[in-house]
Design an enzyme around this catalytic site. Sequence first.
Site, short mmCIF file in Angstrom:
data_model
loop_
_atom_site.label_atom_id
_atom_site.label_comp_id
_atom_site.label_asym_id
_atom_site.label_seq_id
_atom_site.Cartn_x
_atom_site.Cartn_y
_atom_site.Cartn_z
N HIS A 188 0.83 -1.21 0.00
CA HIS A 188 0.00 0.00 0.00
C HIS A 188 0.86 1.26 0.00
O HIS A 188 1.98 1.27 0.52
CB HIS A 188 -0.94 0.00 1.21
CG HIS A 188 -2.14 -0.87 1.02
ND1 HIS A 188 -2.82 -1.45 2.08
CD2 HIS A 188 -2.80 -1.27 -0.10
CE1 HIS A 188 -3.83 -2.16 1.61
NE2 HIS A 188 -3.84 -2.06 0.30
N HIS A 229 2.81 2.60 2.85
CA HIS A 229 3.92 1.76 3.31
C HIS A 229 5.07 1.67 2.30
O HIS A 229 6.18 1.32 2.69
CB HIS A 229 3.42 0.36 3.65
CG HIS A 229 2.51 0.32 4.84
ND1 HIS A 229 2.94 -0.07 6.09
CD2 HIS A 229 1.20 0.67 4.97
CE1 HIS A 229 1.92 0.03 6.94
NE2 HIS A 229 0.87 0.47 6.28
N ASP A 282 -0.60 -2.93 14.67
CA ASP A 282 -1.55 -2.09 13.94
C ASP A 282 -2.70 -1.67 14.87
O ASP A 282 -3.33 -2.51 15.52
CB ASP A 282 -2.08 -2.90 12.75
CG ASP A 282 -3.15 -2.20 11.93
OD1 ASP A 282 -3.38 -1.00 12.14
OD2 ASP A 282 -3.74 -2.87 11.06
N SER A 298 -13.01 -3.41 5.82
CA SER A 298 -11.69 -2.91 6.18
C SER A 298 -10.64 -4.00 6.08
O SER A 298 -10.93 -5.19 6.21
CB SER A 298 -11.73 -2.35 7.61
OG SER A 298 -10.44 -1.94 8.02
N HIS A 335 -8.21 -3.89 8.26
CA HIS A 335 -7.57 -3.79 9.58
C HIS A 335 -8.39 -4.51 10.65
O HIS A 335 -9.61 -4.53 10.61
CB HIS A 335 -7.41 -2.32 9.96
CG HIS A 335 -6.54 -1.55 9.01
ND1 HIS A 335 -5.17 -1.49 9.13
CD2 HIS A 335 -6.86 -0.83 7.90
CE1 HIS A 335 -4.68 -0.75 8.14
NE2 HIS A 335 -5.69 -0.35 7.38
#
Length: 560
Positions: free
Chosen positions: A78, A81, A199, A371, A373
């Site tokens: 991503h 990152h 995270d 998501s 995450h």
Amino acid sequence: MASKSVSKLKLRAFALGGIHEIGKNLYVLEFGEDIIVVDCGVAFPEDDQLGIDLVIPDFSYLVKNRDRVKGVILTHGHEDHIGAVPYFMRELNVPLYGTTLTLGLSELKLKEHGLLNTVKRHCIQPGQSFKLGKHFEIEFISVTHSIAGAVALAIKTPAGVIVHTGDFKIDHTPIQGEKMDLQRFAELGKAGVLLFMCDSTNVELKGYTISERQVAESFENIFNKTQNNRIIVATFSSNIPRIQQIVNTAKRHGRRVAFVGRSMLNVVKVASELGYLNIPDKVLINIGDIKNYVDGQLVTITTGSQGEAMSALTRMSTNDHKQVEIKHGDRVIISASSIPGNEKSITRLINDLFKKGADVIYESLAEIHVSGHAKQEEIKLMHALLAPKYFMPIHGEYKHLKHHCELAAGMGMPRENVFLTNLGEVLEIGNEGAKINGTVTNGQVFVDGLGIGDVGNIVIRDRKILSEDGIIIVALSVEVETGQIISGPDIISRGFVYVRESDSLMEEMRAAARKALEKCERRNIVEYSYIKTEIRDAVKDFVWQKTKRNPMILPVIMEV
């Protein structure tokens, strides 16, 4: 003797990006003379960062210690990152490590910057380990996220093991890639984890993040209800599992697929070449060929889910796209959640699409996005499996990090072993314990066109003033030899008032500038810098009294 000296060394961990913010992830680990970097991402500019293209971390500390930096390890592909990799490699050309897709996407960026042939790249697969420097051994562990090839890191040092999750959620039925290797995390926890870096993005949300496969059902329902109209889907170009689902659904419904947007086309090309994206024969068409098909045969997959001004979907909504224009009856699906700070631009885009007659479906209306995450229960499971001695939350705004610290404490971790750090703040771990010990240079660097770091806070402030109150230029000409004023002062205004309707105000500003000049003449002042300051102050005070506005005042003295 050598082992004794190593035992006295301390592990140092800190973030140069990715905490107290979303994006710009860059984490640094030090042991002895070795430094390794985990991730190297960008953030996108906020509304008040006018004219800025990207925001990258400040690499100053790493540049200063360039001989100690052993490599950059990427957890996944991503932008937040990998986006800053080429800017980093311009300063420190060190080896780059990542999985197949992560390196493939990074190579696109290196190629754009002319660095592809100079940066050494090492492809590492989940389950493999490699050494960096004298003191670091890094193991890649498979995790599930919204992009294939995502990994967590188990980093072995003489001080102990560090586990860095990267971005993750626990998805037992991923569209692509391996399942999350929970067994390996349990093994690490049993052996002992010194530091856990996790995270924190969705730590406020209770429960579990639903599987990506849930989105497939929503797409199927939408396609079933859309028989004779075009379907246009906006999503992140890096969300390859989502793109695969859209392609699969389109094929089942006999539709052709066209991709739009530079980043979308680049990612699709790389993902297809590396085998992460499978587009069946006769499904893919060029965007220029959509005119050859009826609306019910078409699906367009595009960038622009965040309402970016120059994105393909935004240009479609304003009739500014060369090949696609939104028309009445189009079904537009925005398959992404809003990045913090983009809410206004996304709302504006949705309104513009509705005004064009489109039927817009976004996250609050259907389950068209999940998501990447982890939510609370998944994060708790990771803490339980790893049982770390020390914990440092990463990847989130301050509120996320704060909630994550409370979660860790609630699971039994001693509060003195939980560290909520600031950017650049160094967590130091040694035999006697852990503590915050000092700060390294940190901050943000603005990328504006080809300029990197040449636009700072002062320039941003000036741009803000110009955007809000405009500029007034006070121009005069002087004779070089005598210093006598030949012409002026003349007033030129941009973005302040409409000059033709403000003759009296212009004349009064001119009079204020003349008074400042006369004051300088009486005092025999000939230094241009002093004269400019007097003019600036006089005009600024007058304009504020008259209009309660604060435009930029720019005196210009021309020698003749």
